[in-house]
Write an enzyme that holds these catalytic residues in place. Sequence first.
Site, short mmCIF file in Angstrom:
data_model
loop_
_atom_site.label_atom_id
_atom_site.label_comp_id
_atom_site.label_asym_id
_atom_site.label_seq_id
_atom_site.Cartn_x
_atom_site.Cartn_y
_atom_site.Cartn_z
N GLU A 134 0.85 -1.20 0.00
CA GLU A 134 0.00 0.00 0.00
C GLU A 134 0.88 1.24 0.00
O GLU A 134 0.40 2.35 0.23
CB GLU A 134 -0.99 -0.01 1.16
CG GLU A 134 -0.36 -0.16 2.53
CD GLU A 134 -1.38 -0.20 3.64
OE1 GLU A 134 -2.12 0.79 3.79
OE2 GLU A 134 -1.42 -1.19 4.39
N CYS A 152 -3.51 -3.32 4.56
CA CYS A 152 -2.60 -4.34 5.12
C CYS A 152 -3.02 -5.75 4.78
O CYS A 152 -2.30 -6.71 5.06
CB CYS A 152 -2.51 -4.17 6.64
SG CYS A 152 -2.03 -2.51 7.12
N SER A 209 -10.23 2.57 13.92
CA SER A 209 -9.57 1.44 13.25
C SER A 209 -9.48 0.23 14.18
O SER A 209 -9.54 -0.90 13.72
CB SER A 209 -8.20 1.83 12.70
OG SER A 209 -7.27 1.99 13.74
N HIS A 239 -2.72 -9.75 12.14
CA HIS A 239 -2.11 -8.51 11.64
C HIS A 239 -1.76 -7.65 12.86
O HIS A 239 -2.59 -7.52 13.77
CB HIS A 239 -3.08 -7.78 10.71
CG HIS A 239 -2.62 -6.39 10.42
ND1 HIS A 239 -1.36 -6.13 9.92
CD2 HIS A 239 -3.22 -5.18 10.58
CE1 HIS A 239 -1.22 -4.82 9.78
NE2 HIS A 239 -2.32 -4.22 10.18
N1 COA Z 1 1.96 3.07 30.58
C1 COA Z 1 1.32 1.98 30.10
N2 COA Z 1 0.28 2.05 29.22
C2 COA Z 1 -0.12 3.25 28.81
C3 COA Z 1 0.49 4.45 29.28
C4 COA Z 1 1.58 4.32 30.20
N3 COA Z 1 2.20 5.40 30.67
N4 COA Z 1 -0.12 5.49 28.70
C5 COA Z 1 -1.10 4.99 27.89
N5 COA Z 1 -1.09 3.64 27.97
C6 COA Z 1 -1.95 2.70 27.22
C7 COA Z 1 -3.37 3.12 27.11
O1 COA Z 1 -4.13 2.76 28.23
C8 COA Z 1 -3.81 2.40 25.84
O2 COA Z 1 -4.08 1.07 26.12
P1 COA Z 1 -5.50 0.40 25.72
O3 COA Z 1 -5.65 0.57 24.25
O4 COA Z 1 -5.34 -1.02 26.13
O5 COA Z 1 -6.53 1.15 26.48
C9 COA Z 1 -2.53 2.42 24.97
O6 COA Z 1 -1.45 2.68 25.88
C10 COA Z 1 -2.54 3.51 23.89
O7 COA Z 1 -2.87 4.70 24.52
P2 COA Z 1 -3.86 5.77 23.81
O8 COA Z 1 -4.04 6.90 24.70
O9 COA Z 1 -5.06 5.06 23.28
O10 COA Z 1 -2.89 6.15 22.59
P3 COA Z 1 -3.09 7.07 21.34
O11 COA Z 1 -4.26 7.97 21.46
O12 COA Z 1 -1.77 7.68 21.13
O13 COA Z 1 -3.48 6.05 20.12
C11 COA Z 1 -3.32 4.26 18.54
C12 COA Z 1 -3.01 4.72 19.97
C13 COA Z 1 -2.93 2.83 18.37
C14 COA Z 1 -4.82 4.38 18.28
C15 COA Z 1 -2.51 5.13 17.58
O14 COA Z 1 -1.15 4.77 17.70
C16 COA Z 1 -2.89 5.02 16.13
O15 COA Z 1 -3.72 5.78 15.66
N6 COA Z 1 -2.23 4.10 15.38
C17 COA Z 1 -2.40 3.96 13.96
C18 COA Z 1 -3.62 3.15 13.55
C19 COA Z 1 -3.59 1.77 14.00
O16 COA Z 1 -2.57 1.27 14.35
N7 COA Z 1 -4.80 1.14 13.94
C20 COA Z 1 -4.97 -0.20 14.41
C21 COA Z 1 -5.87 -1.06 13.55
S1 COA Z 1 -5.25 -1.32 11.90
#
Ligand code: COA
Length: 398
Positions: A83, A115, A205, A237
């Site tokens: 992609e 993906c 997502s 994935h």
């Molecule tokens: N210590 C341990 N864990 C922590 C933490 C810390 N200090 N701070 C946050 N976390 C945890 C959160 O609780 C969360 O866990 P959970 O999902 O089990 O609740 C995780 O870390 C991520 O935190 P969050 O605040 O949700 O992160 P974010 O807003 O930065 O977004 C994604 C995370 C994955 C959504 C983001 O990286 C993203 O958009 N990724 C790209 C898209 C993607 O990967 N999609 C997946 C499907 S294809």
Amino acid sequence: MSGDLSVGIHDLSFSTTQFVLTHQTLAAHNGTDVGKYHAGIGQRAMSVPAADEDIVTMAAAAAAPIVARHGADRIRTIVFATETSVDQAKAAGIHVHSLLGMPSATRVVELKQACYGGTAALQFAVGLIHRDPSQQVLVIAADVSKYELDNPGEATQGAAAVAMLVGADPALVRIEEPSGVFTADIMDFWRPNYRATALVDGRESITAYLQAVQGAWKDYTEQGGRALGEFSAFCYHQPFTKMAYKAHRHLLQVCGQEIDEERIAREIGLTTSYNAEIGNSYTAAVYLGLAALLDQADDLTGRAVGFLSYGSGSVAEFFGGTVVPGYRERLRSESHRAAISRRQPITYARYRELHEHAFPVDGGHHPVPTETTGPYRLAALSGHKRIYEPRQSGLAHR
Ligand code: COA
């Protein structure tokens, strides 16, 4: 389909980039608690391509050992899933075909569905082998995942290429029927043609992924698939490795089973170690999961492995594979570990520079300084053409 014919993955090899940015370095730059990266999303580091690397150089590096081991005479098809395509018309696989000196009697094509594309390529390859079991198909899944700087997706970036030789009487994993498939029209992640970085609604997502797991599993069972308990391990994935845990928990729930964290770790744990160090490699990620499982598990001979491939947008497929006796002698565990450990750590400033690198679009001759120590490199953009060469010989291949 020819009844008892065994078709599947005969060989598997992966490559990644010259550089690596650790999440420790990223966290120190943006003030995030590194625990969010390490424990929260399950990522330790991300592969970062040098300016003279891309999906083609990684793909050629991944496929070269396969062609060296088996020859190219029986490979009549190359299916390249990505992609992060480098051209809107020409298939990236043609550059790989040229770099590897493969016979002209080959069909080459590129596939896309986020993906999920690598799995589409694998399934189409299985179909081709059923049509003519004397042939082999080279399946390549290669991607560079790239989000905007300081975006939540940034911490999940990565890059890798997986090459798989698909054929009859496979030495590694027999791919089983049936498959469970699922499609829903969702805008959870996408990249318009005019953008270098993907757009993502991270939370959406995750929800879409879980919905797709449920849908693909439902279809798999309706098609007469195995019972959940028959699988020894599951390759999901992995946009970030914690997603595999979320997905497996959801699948257990859907199947009315107890959420036993020890069981989840046993069935998922080994599949995450390469992805945690490489980051999201989009089409390649699920097969890096398989590589990590095969390279590290004690002995999986005769065991069933479940695969859940998800591609935003969204498409998912669940299918099973059986690990073939003697598979351990054919693994490339040492070179896989070397592909990860050979990467050079870079500073945040250098990462940022590489992230922002883009070629001028004036059609001039734009050489790229040699940075990679990998076997193939992107030498220049010249007259709007990407010029690739083997790094050692310096001979240009167009
Ligand atoms: N210590 C341990 N864990 C922590 C933490 C810390 N200090 N701070 C946050 N976390 C945890 C959160 O609780 C969360 O866990 P959970 O999902 O089990 O609740 C995780 O870390 C991520 O935190 P969050 O605040 O949700 O992160 P974010 O807003 O930065 O977004 C994604 C995370 C994955 C959504 C983001 O990286 C993203 O958009 N990724 C790209 C898209 C993607 O990967 N999609 C997946 C499907 S294809």
